[in-house]
Design an enzyme around this catalytic site. Structure first.
Site, PDB file in Angstrom:
ATOM      1  CG  PHE A  26      -1.913   1.110   1.243  1.00  0.00           C
ATOM      2  CD1 PHE A  26      -3.052   1.039   0.442  1.00  0.00           C
ATOM      3  CD2 PHE A  26      -1.720   2.236   2.017  1.00  0.00           C
ATOM      4  CE1 PHE A  26      -3.978   2.076   0.415  1.00  0.00           C
ATOM      5  CE2 PHE A  26      -2.648   3.280   2.010  1.00  0.00           C
ATOM      6  CZ  PHE A  26      -3.775   3.199   1.204  1.00  0.00           C
ATOM      7  CG  ASP A  52       6.474   3.144  -1.029  1.00  0.00           C
ATOM      8  OD1 ASP A  52       7.644   2.705  -0.948  1.00  0.00           O
ATOM      9  OD2 ASP A  52       6.172   4.193  -1.639  1.00  0.00           O
ATOM     10  CE1 TYR A  57       6.074  10.066  -2.261  1.00  0.00           C
ATOM     11  CE2 TYR A  57       5.353   8.215  -0.948  1.00  0.00           C
ATOM     12  CZ  TYR A  57       5.908   8.711  -2.102  1.00  0.00           C
ATOM     13  OH  TYR A  57       6.282   7.850  -3.102  1.00  0.00           O
ATOM     14  CE  LYS A  86       9.478   5.383  -2.304  1.00  0.00           C
ATOM     15  NZ  LYS A  86       8.213   5.981  -1.825  1.00  0.00           N
ATOM     16  CG  HIS A 119      11.854   9.429  -3.480  1.00  0.00           C
ATOM     17  ND1 HIS A 119      10.963   9.890  -2.556  1.00  0.00           N
ATOM     18  CD2 HIS A 119      11.112   9.127  -4.568  1.00  0.00           C
ATOM     19  CE1 HIS A 119       9.732   9.849  -3.056  1.00  0.00           C
ATOM     20  NE2 HIS A 119       9.809   9.399  -4.288  1.00  0.00           N
ATOM     21  CB  SER A 169      12.934   4.701  -5.915  1.00  0.00           C
ATOM     22  OG  SER A 169      11.738   5.051  -6.550  1.00  0.00           O
ATOM     23  CB  ALA A 219       0.462  -1.595  -9.416  1.00  0.00           C
ATOM     24  CG  LEU A 220      -4.326  -0.165  -9.647  1.00  0.00           C
ATOM     25  CD1 LEU A 220      -5.434   0.247  -8.681  1.00  0.00           C
ATOM     26  CD2 LEU A 220      -4.671  -1.498 -10.299  1.00  0.00           C
ATOM     27  CB  SER A 264      -7.674   3.319  -3.080  1.00  0.00           C
ATOM     28  OG  SER A 264      -8.970   3.891  -3.148  1.00  0.00           O
ATOM     29  NE  ARG A 269     -12.078   3.046  -7.055  1.00  0.00           N
ATOM     30  CZ  ARG A 269     -11.914   4.148  -7.777  1.00  0.00           C
ATOM     31  NH1 ARG A 269     -11.030   5.052  -7.419  1.00  0.00           N
ATOM     32  NH2 ARG A 269     -12.639   4.344  -8.860  1.00  0.00           N
ATOM     33  CB  ILE A 270      -8.365   0.057   0.699  1.00  0.00           C
ATOM     34  CG1 ILE A 270      -8.051   1.538   0.437  1.00  0.00           C
ATOM     35  CG2 ILE A 270      -7.274  -0.581   1.552  1.00  0.00           C
ATOM     36  CD1 ILE A 270      -8.067   2.427   1.683  1.00  0.00           C
ATOM     37  CG  ASN A 273      -6.843  -1.805  -5.069  1.00  0.00           C
ATOM     38  OD1 ASN A 273      -7.605  -2.160  -5.962  1.00  0.00           O
ATOM     39  ND2 ASN A 273      -6.520  -0.530  -4.878  1.00  0.00           N
TER      40      ASN A 273
END
Ligand SMILES: NC(=O)c1ccc[n+]([C@@H]2O[C@H](COP(=O)([O-])OP(=O)(O)OC[C@H]3O[C@@H](n4cnc5c(N)ncnc54)[C@H](OP(=O)(O)O)[C@@H]3O)[C@@H](O)[C@H]2O)c1
Length: 322
Positions: A26, A52, A57, A86, A119, A169, A219-220, A264, A269-270, A273
């Site tokens: 997630f 993650d 962020y 990161k 990062h 990354s 990934a989506l 999400s 949706r969580i 997924n």
């Protein structure tokens, strides 16, 4: 009687680190801190065991609050979680790495992280300004430090017992080769954008050959146009197996040997997924051979500046990071 599908519980052992990464992850790139805490808590409650995070962020404390809530409720233990954070571009100078790492730990309210990533391979002017710009608005890069210098500072974190695994990354295959060649501790993880519209097969082959976990972000497809979740190959398979397009894309990610990150803010949706199931082999083949669209949605890999490329949704322009 058929045995229950365990795809969602897949764990990938780290060759160059300690422990194993849950393939289903997630991502916490959510601008609002309260929403971050709520979504992360929901993710932990529905079964995600891999989070993650990133200093960039600016919400590690909100993720920490979500973890503390489930630890206190007794529903999840720290040792069941795999937490990544990161190092941001403005902290690439070796002497800035340990302080940045410690500050992340403090905000996350943890005494260790399972994985620490650089990062992006781009060093920005060192300092507390995450987005240093000159008078004409151009990013100020730091030419005095190399990626290898920064990598060696991360190696020291592992050598000194501060974290279990390190990685990169937003790197190209070329940059990854350089670090692998110079490293005394090889990257355990490489986090890059990847989905059926950007499968990165060459990078995945290299990672498999060198015991590196490829962790796919977006990934989506980040919900951007062209919408991978509306691709007829994906929707056709989803219909055939009785799953949603998102579940098809995520199952594909795990079955081809990557871990993934999805995000999400919506509880349904969580849950969706997390609830992935194994796809038949012919579906895996169809995704590989039947999709020709190739799109990179995030430009960070070219500049170190975060950002998904806005295509039809102007609001994307407003997103602070990524
Ligand atoms: N290393 C890097 O430079 C980097 C860059 C970007 C991201 N990341 C990491 O990767 C994580 C995931 O990236 P991402 O946000 O691009 O992932 P993503 O899951 O591909 O995209 C998220 C978008 O998809 C929507 N969505 C989620 N589940 C859905 C579903 N089941 N059906 C339809 N739409 C769905 C979400 O909207 P709703 O919220 O409305 O559901 C959101 O707009 C981030 O949180 C971050 O941790 C890393």
């Amino acid at each position: 009687m058929t045995s229950p599908d365990t795809l969602r519980y897949t764990r990938i052992p780290l060759t160059h680190g300690t422990g194993a990464m849950p393939a289903v992850g997630f991502g916490t790139l959510i601008p609002d801190p309260l929403v971050t805490t709520q979504a992360t808590k929901t993710a932990l409650e529905v079964g995600f065991r891999h989070l993650d995070c990133a200093e960039r962020y600016r919400n590690e404390d909100a993720v920490g609050d979500a973890m503390q809530a489930v630890f206190k409720a007794g529903t999840v233990r720290r040792e069941d979680l795999f937490v990544t954070t990161k190092l941001w571009n403005s902290n690439h100078r070796p002497e800035r790495v340990k302080p940045a790492f410690d500050a992340s730990l403090r905000r996350l309210q943890l005494d260790y992280v399972d994985c620490y990533l650089i990062h992006t391979p781009f060093a920005f002017q060192p300092g507390d300004e995450q987005d240093p710009r000159d008078a004409s608005g151009q990013v100020i890069y730091d030419r005095e430090v190399t990626l290898i210098d920064t990598w060696q500072a991360l190696e020291r974190l592992v050598d000194d017992g501060h974290c279990q695994a390190i990685g990169l990354s937003d790197v190209s295959l070329e940059k990854l080769r350089e670090v692998v060649a110079a490293a005394h501790i090889k990257p355990a993880v490489v986090q890059v954008e990847s989905h059926p519209y950007l499968p990165e097969w060459d990078l995945l082959d290299f990672c498999k050959e060198h015991g590196i976990v490829l962790l796919a972000f977006a990934a989506l497809g980040h919900g951007l146009d062209p919408r991978m979740l509306d691709d007829p190959v994906i929707t056709g398979i989803a219909q055939g197996v009785g799953k949603t397009p998102a579940q098809v894309a995520l199952a594909w990610a795990v079955q081809r040997g990557t871990a993934f990150l999805t995000t999400s803010t919506k509880p349904a949706r969580i849950q969706e997924n997390f609830n992935i199931s194994t796809l038949p082999e012919d579906a895996m083949r169809e995704i590989r051979e039947g999709i020709a669209t190739n799109v990179r949605f995030n430009t960070v890999v070219h500049t170190g500046v975060p950002g998904f490329i806005p295509r039809t949704n102007d609001q994307e322009r407003e997103r602070p990071h990524g």
